[in-house]
Design a protein around this motif. Structure first.
Motif, short mmCIF file in Angstrom:
data_model
loop_
_atom_site.label_atom_id
_atom_site.label_comp_id
_atom_site.label_asym_id
_atom_site.label_seq_id
_atom_site.Cartn_x
_atom_site.Cartn_y
_atom_site.Cartn_z
N MET A 96 0.63 -0.95 -0.21
CA MET A 96 -0.16 0.01 -0.12
C MET A 96 0.88 1.29 0.00
SD MET A 96 -3.33 -0.43 -0.42
CE MET A 96 -4.29 -1.59 -0.25
N TYR A 97 1.94 1.01 0.92
CA TYR A 97 2.87 2.14 0.67
C TYR A 97 3.45 2.49 -0.62
CZ TYR A 97 7.04 5.27 1.46
OH TYR A 97 7.85 6.18 1.47
N LEU A 98 3.83 1.47 -1.32
CA LEU A 98 4.38 1.66 -2.69
C LEU A 98 3.23 2.21 -3.59
CD1 LEU A 98 6.32 -1.97 -3.12
CD2 LEU A 98 7.44 0.63 -2.79
N ALA A 99 2.01 1.41 -3.53
CA ALA A 99 0.86 2.02 -4.56
C ALA A 99 0.56 3.45 -4.32
CB ALA A 99 -0.34 0.90 -4.35
N THR A 100 0.47 3.89 -2.95
CA THR A 100 0.13 5.13 -2.96
C THR A 100 1.19 6.20 -2.62
OG1 THR A 100 -0.11 4.71 -0.56
CG2 THR A 100 -2.06 4.21 -2.07
N GLY A 101 2.28 5.80 -2.78
CA GLY A 101 3.41 6.71 -2.68
C GLY A 101 3.68 7.99 -3.75
N ASN A 102 4.29 8.77 -3.70
CA ASN A 102 4.28 9.80 -4.82
C ASN A 102 5.18 9.53 -6.06
OD1 ASN A 102 2.64 11.50 -3.05
ND2 ASN A 102 4.49 12.45 -2.33
N THR A 104 6.74 7.39 -9.24
CA THR A 104 6.19 6.91 -10.40
C THR A 104 6.52 5.37 -10.61
OG1 THR A 104 7.86 7.54 -11.67
CG2 THR A 104 6.11 9.06 -11.56
N VAL A 105 7.43 4.86 -10.10
CA VAL A 105 7.91 3.34 -10.11
C VAL A 105 6.80 2.43 -9.72
CG1 VAL A 105 9.66 1.64 -9.56
CG2 VAL A 105 10.28 4.09 -10.03
N SER A 106 6.18 2.76 -8.60
CA SER A 106 4.94 1.48 -8.25
C SER A 106 3.81 2.26 -8.09
CB SER A 106 5.56 1.04 -6.93
OG SER A 106 6.75 0.38 -7.15
N HIS A 107 3.31 3.17 -8.52
CA HIS A 107 2.18 4.07 -8.17
C HIS A 107 0.96 3.29 -8.88
CE1 HIS A 107 -0.60 7.16 -6.87
NE2 HIS A 107 -1.05 6.95 -8.04
N VAL A 108 0.06 3.09 -8.08
CA VAL A 108 -1.24 2.17 -8.60
C VAL A 108 -2.31 2.89 -8.35
CG1 VAL A 108 -2.52 0.30 -8.86
CG2 VAL A 108 0.00 0.10 -8.93
N ASN A 109 -3.25 3.25 -8.90
CA ASN A 109 -4.36 4.09 -8.64
C ASN A 109 -5.44 3.20 -7.91
OD1 ASN A 109 -3.81 6.80 -9.35
ND2 ASN A 109 -4.14 5.99 -11.44
N GLN A 110 -5.99 3.55 -6.89
CA GLN A 110 -6.97 3.02 -6.30
C GLN A 110 -6.93 1.54 -5.87
OE1 GLN A 110 -10.85 3.91 -8.41
NE2 GLN A 110 -10.51 5.72 -8.43
N PRO A 111 -6.00 1.26 -5.05
CA PRO A 111 -5.18 0.06 -4.77
C PRO A 111 -6.41 -0.69 -3.85
CG PRO A 111 -4.02 1.48 -3.60
CD PRO A 111 -4.93 2.15 -4.63
N ARG A 112 -6.59 -2.03 -3.87
CA ARG A 112 -7.40 -2.90 -3.07
C ARG A 112 -6.48 -4.43 -2.83
NH1 ARG A 112 -12.97 -2.68 -6.15
NH2 ARG A 112 -13.58 -0.40 -5.90
N SER A 113 -6.70 -4.76 -1.67
CA SER A 113 -5.83 -6.09 -1.35
C SER A 113 -6.66 -7.16 -2.44
CB SER A 113 -6.06 -6.37 -0.03
OG SER A 113 -5.49 -5.51 1.07
N SER A 114 -5.69 -8.11 -2.61
CA SER A 114 -6.08 -9.18 -3.54
C SER A 114 -5.40 -10.55 -3.00
CB SER A 114 -5.80 -9.08 -4.98
OG SER A 114 -6.11 -10.11 -5.97
N ASN A 115 -6.04 -11.59 -3.20
CA ASN A 115 -5.52 -12.78 -2.84
C ASN A 115 -4.77 -13.33 -4.01
OD1 ASN A 115 -7.64 -13.63 -4.38
ND2 ASN A 115 -8.19 -15.09 -2.93
N LEU A 116 -4.07 -12.66 -5.03
CA LEU A 116 -3.58 -13.52 -6.18
C LEU A 116 -2.16 -13.88 -5.83
CD1 LEU A 116 -1.43 -11.66 -7.86
CD2 LEU A 116 -3.41 -10.22 -8.35
N ALA A 117 -1.51 -13.49 -4.43
CA ALA A 117 -0.27 -13.86 -4.36
C ALA A 117 -0.03 -13.74 -2.70
CB ALA A 117 0.87 -13.06 -5.06
N ALA A 118 0.87 -14.24 -2.33
CA ALA A 118 0.95 -14.06 -0.71
C ALA A 118 0.85 -12.84 -0.21
CB ALA A 118 2.58 -14.49 -0.41
N LYS A 119 0.98 -11.70 -0.78
CA LYS A 119 0.47 -10.48 -0.79
C LYS A 119 0.42 -9.57 -2.01
CE LYS A 119 2.47 -7.78 2.46
NZ LYS A 119 3.53 -7.13 3.16
N ALA A 120 -0.69 -8.96 -2.16
CA ALA A 120 -0.79 -8.29 -3.59
C ALA A 120 -2.16 -7.41 -3.39
CB ALA A 120 -1.39 -9.52 -4.55
N ILE A 121 -1.89 -6.36 -4.32
CA ILE A 121 -3.07 -5.22 -4.31
C ILE A 121 -3.29 -5.36 -5.98
CG2 ILE A 121 -2.47 -4.04 -2.60
CD1 ILE A 121 -1.59 -2.38 -5.31
N VAL A 122 -4.49 -4.85 -6.17
CA VAL A 122 -4.75 -4.53 -7.86
C VAL A 122 -5.55 -3.30 -7.69
CG1 VAL A 122 -6.34 -5.41 -9.47
CG2 VAL A 122 -5.27 -7.06 -8.25
#
Length: 179
Positions: A96-102, A104-122
């Motif tokens: 979540m820190y990576l996704a919502t950080g300022n 551009t390398v890992s920014h993802v809009n409106q992230p939600r947790s997902s069970n696609l891996a051990a830890k994942a967001i989509v």
């Protein structure tokens, strides 16, 4: 007779004018590659996220042997269509820190947790997943996917992104030689 001749010439002249816009503007959609950034993936899954009439190619700085954090970009013509960041680290990433950080390398809009891996967001325009993966550079592998062609408020791709990552992330982890 003269009128029939004129009609025939007009008809013959009109055929290319009618057919040219159809033939000249409709270019075939290119097949997505079967291997994206060193990972075999069903092209149909890639087409869920991007289609193009341009030829696909990639810019790849990933070295799986050395496990050095690096980007890989799938391009259609000159436009980036899928941007990946391969990353190895000693500790599990805070997604979540990576996704919502300022950055551009890992920014993802409106992230939600997902069970696609051990830890994942989509998110609406990308995904981040991490899993244990012991290599000489770290104990965890994190993969970020960003899709620059998706508009900020477009909510329609989240399920397609998750479907793609459900296949792509574990297939990528298999290529890493984790112990």
């Amino acid at each position: 007779m003269n009128t029939l001749r004129r009609i025939r010439y007009l008809a013959l002249a009109a055929v290319p004018l009618v057919l040219c816009p159809l033939a000249c503007t409709s270019r075939a959609v290119r097949s997505a590659p079967e291997i994206v950034c060193g990972t075999r993936i069903d092209p149909a899954l890639t087409h869920l996220l991007v289609t193009s009439t341009e030829e696909f190619h990639e810019f790849n700085r990933v070295d799986r042997e050395e496990a050095i954090t690096a980007p890989c970009v799938l391009l259609a013509g000159r436009e980036p269509v899928l941007e990946f960041q391969f990353s190895w680290d000693e500790v599990a990433a805070d997604l979540m820190y990576l996704a919502t950080g300022n950055g551009t390398v890992s920014h993802v809009n409106q992230p939600r947790s997902s069970n696609l891996a051990a830890k994942a967001i989509v998110g609406t325009d990308g995904s981040i997943a991490t899993a244990p993966c012991k290599t000489k550079r770290g104990n965890y592998f994190t993969l970020t996917l960003q899709i620059p062609g998706i508009k900020f408020m477009d909510q329609s791709h989240r399920k397609d992104i998750e479907k793609f990552m459900r296949a792509y992330f574990p297939a990528t982890v298999e290529t890493l030689g984790c112990s």
